[in-house]
Enzyme design. Structure first.
Site, mmCIF file in Angstrom:
data_model
loop_
_atom_site.group_PDB
_atom_site.id
_atom_site.type_symbol
_atom_site.label_atom_id
_atom_site.label_comp_id
_atom_site.label_asym_id
_atom_site.label_seq_id
_atom_site.Cartn_x
_atom_site.Cartn_y
_atom_site.Cartn_z
ATOM 1 N N SER A 237 -9.276 -27.975 -23.847
ATOM 2 C CA SER A 237 -9.792 -26.792 -24.520
ATOM 3 C C SER A 237 -10.002 -27.125 -26.000
ATOM 4 O O SER A 237 -10.712 -28.066 -26.324
ATOM 5 C CB SER A 237 -8.836 -25.611 -24.309
ATOM 6 O OG SER A 237 -9.439 -24.393 -24.681
ATOM 7 N N GLU A 366 -12.923 -22.186 -14.818
ATOM 8 C CA GLU A 366 -12.661 -21.907 -16.228
ATOM 9 C C GLU A 366 -12.400 -20.416 -16.477
ATOM 10 O O GLU A 366 -11.413 -19.878 -16.030
ATOM 11 C CB GLU A 366 -13.818 -22.428 -17.100
ATOM 12 C CG GLU A 366 -14.052 -23.935 -17.012
ATOM 13 C CD GLU A 366 -12.994 -24.790 -17.708
ATOM 14 O OE1 GLU A 366 -12.034 -24.239 -18.287
ATOM 15 O OE2 GLU A 366 -13.132 -26.024 -17.669
ATOM 16 N N HIS A 461 -9.230 -22.173 -16.353
ATOM 17 C CA HIS A 461 -8.930 -22.868 -17.603
ATOM 18 C C HIS A 461 -7.432 -23.195 -17.664
ATOM 19 O O HIS A 461 -6.605 -22.316 -17.435
ATOM 20 C CB HIS A 461 -9.331 -21.957 -18.758
ATOM 21 C CG HIS A 461 -9.574 -22.644 -20.052
ATOM 22 N ND1 HIS A 461 -10.523 -23.627 -20.214
ATOM 23 C CD2 HIS A 461 -9.000 -22.483 -21.273
ATOM 24 C CE1 HIS A 461 -10.535 -24.030 -21.472
ATOM 25 N NE2 HIS A 461 -9.611 -23.357 -22.136
#
Length: 552
Positions: A237, A366, A461
């Site tokens: 990230s 995600e 994510h």
């Protein structure tokens, strides 16, 4: 419906702003099975750094040190060498974390359960490293794996998620694992350069902290059993964005030798035109004059942060009108012509890291927009098409057809859950790196879906983190801790270890992982049955990329 969409945005914004063989490959029991003792005394786990001696502890054979200062810094100033100390400094607990906005995820029960954050104790004296190593100075040249945490450039720390614990990775791979804290948000990236030479580097001091940490590794890691000539930086990230920025930072050249970007291909960052305007807007918001700029150095953090957040909102509106739309218009490094001479991967890979092999990838889902929205989760084909027409207009039918080719047998909700925020830029970054003709690049897509909460989190994510660190048990709120998760973690963590040794992630248990190039698009699929897919979604991404750029 609006309420559900808002909850989805909050949940995943929180996640974003939180998440060849070599060496000793003997398998290791997971932490859930460890029965060994912890050794803490005045003679074992003692290491010497340039600033003085530090004492850690030994847990199940791994030497662990936490909270070691790698630099010091005044507010808005570049980092400098830490103050030396006499005697032996106790380094058994994590140091301060950079002050940051309140983590709203604690207010969403599902997110709090899944992530199980450790927010630590905030403090501006936060430039610290944590180390896990199989042994101290023993003349072995272990690869060093330096982890850069997620949270954009705004939040997070080297300890925030259970996945970040380096014990299993260090033991399994006979590697040295390093995590760290650095300055974030308004403390790390407030550009005050318009107010005089004194603040010339203020907009990039958070990036300079990372360079300082890598310099510390070069100068000290041999004492911890590591090889300073074989350093891999990896991050997810915002941490992947940090890796991407460092690949284009001249002062970082030679401080690392391999790089892994996980769901963080932030190819363009702030430009000084806008970072300076944010700085000026902060000063204006606080009612200060240019002659009072030094008052910011003692301004209460919460007051400074609030002014910064308002300034970003104001300047972002202006930037969008001018056509400047980047993935993360928020606190981030800025292209200042010196520390960061150019955009990291705007239209090509940076020459600074020509010889650095890379792994680049993302997760399949995600930030899902379907499963957390009852209307979309249960949508029939007609309703789904109506929703897609709002996004893709007269290309909605082509999108659905291309989606079916890319993901045969998909569920209707997949049309909304499959990620098109991170993967397009991950592919762009891999293409640029491949076309550069330098070191190889390998690409992956993490497709494994967690069974937790009836598969509500899917391959979202941060989902790959426990698999990379071989921490399925520690992160069992996220993974479920089942057999399939352990099997995949064993393969994925070994691939990362092998890459750290040789720059090649191939390992037993996975299909042969080819070097990536745009023509074939070879991508490792991490799932219960790992596989290699070739440009499976090229047609689909071409449609997505024909629409205006989307960011966070």
């Amino acid at each position: 419906m609006k309420k559900h969409i808002l909850i989805t945005i909050i949940c995943y914004a929180v996640l974003y702003t939180s998440c060849s063989e070599g060496g000793n490959r003997t398998s290791r029991n997971r932490i859930s099975e460890i029965k060994g003792e912890i050794t803490v005394n005045s003679k074992d786990a003692i290491a010497k750094t340039e600033s003085g001696k530090v004492s850690g502890y030994i847990e199940d054979g791994i030497h662990i040190f936490k909270g070691i200062p790698y630099a010091k810094a005044e507010r808005f100033m570049p980092p400098t060498q830490p103050d030396p100390w006499e005697g032996v400094r106790s380094s058994r607990a994590y140091g301060p974390t950079c002050p940051q906005p309140f983590r709203t995820g604690w207010l969403v029960d599902e997110m709090a359960f899944q992530s199980n954050w450790d927010d630590g104790v905030p403090g501006e004296d936060c430039l610290r490293v944590n180390i896990w190593t199989p042994s101290l100075k023993d003349n072995k040249k272990r690869p060093v794996m330096v982890w850069l945490h997620g949270g954009g450039f705004t939040a997070g720390s080297g300890q925030e998620l259970p996945s970040y614990d380096g014990t299993n990775l260090a033991a399994k791979g006979d590697v040295v694992v390093v995590t760290l804290n650095h300055r974030l948000n308004v403390l790390g990236f407030l550009d005050l350069s318009a107010f005089g030479e004194k603040y010339a580097e203020s907009g990039n001091v958070g990036l300079l902290d990372l360079v300082a940490a890598l310099k510390w590794v070069q100068n000290n890691i041999q004492e911890f059993g590591g090889d300073p000539s074989n350093v891999t930086i990896f991050g997810q990230s915002g941490g992947g964005g940090k890796v991407t920025s460092l690949l284009a930072t001249p002062s970082a050249k030679g401080l690392f030798h391999k790089a892994i970007v996980q769901s963080g291909s932030i190819l363009r960052v702030m430009e000084s035109k806008y970072s300076r305007r944010i700085g000026a807007a902060v000063v204006e918001e606080l009612g200060l004059k240019a002659s009072q700029i030094d008052e910011l150095k003692t301004m209460p953090y919460d007051k400074l942060l609030a002014a910064g957040e308002k300034a970003i909102t104001k300047v972002k509106e202006e930037s969008l009108k001018n056509g400047f739309n980047i993935f993360l218009f928020n606190w981030s490094p800025t292209v200042d012509g010196t520390i960061l001479p150019q955009q990291p991967f705007e239209d090509k890979a940076p020459e600074t890291s020509f010889d650095v092999p890379m792994i680049i990838g993302s997760t399949l889902h995600e930030f899902m927009s379907g499963s957390w929205n009852p209307v979309l989760k249960n949508a029939d084909k007609a309703t789904a098409k109506e929703e897609l027409e709002k996004r893709y207009g007269d290309k909605a039918t082509a999108f659905i057809e291309a989606f079916g080719k890319a993901y045969p047998g998909h569920k209707t909700v997949d049309l909304f859950d499959v990620d098109f925020l991170f993967r397009p830029d991950a592919v762009r970054q891999a293409n640029y790196k491949s076309l550069q003709g330098g070191a190889p690049v390998y690409m992956y897509l993490f497709n494994w879906e967690s069974p937790v909460m009836d598969y509500a989190f899917r391959a979202s994510h941060c989902m790959e983190l426990p698999f990379v660190f071989d921490n399925v048990y520690l992160a069992r709120h996220l993974t479920g801790g089942g057999k399939e998760a352990y099997l995949l973690a064993d393969k994925m963590s070994q691939a990362w270890i092998n890459f750290a040794y040789t720059g090649n992630p191939n390992t037993e248990g996975l299909p042969e992982w080819p070097v990536y190039n745009p023509e074939k698009g070879a991508t490792m699929i991490f799932d219960n049955q790992p596989d290699i897919w070739y440009n499976h979604d090229k047609e689909l991404l071409d449609i997505v990329n024909s629409f205006p750029y989307k960011g966070l």
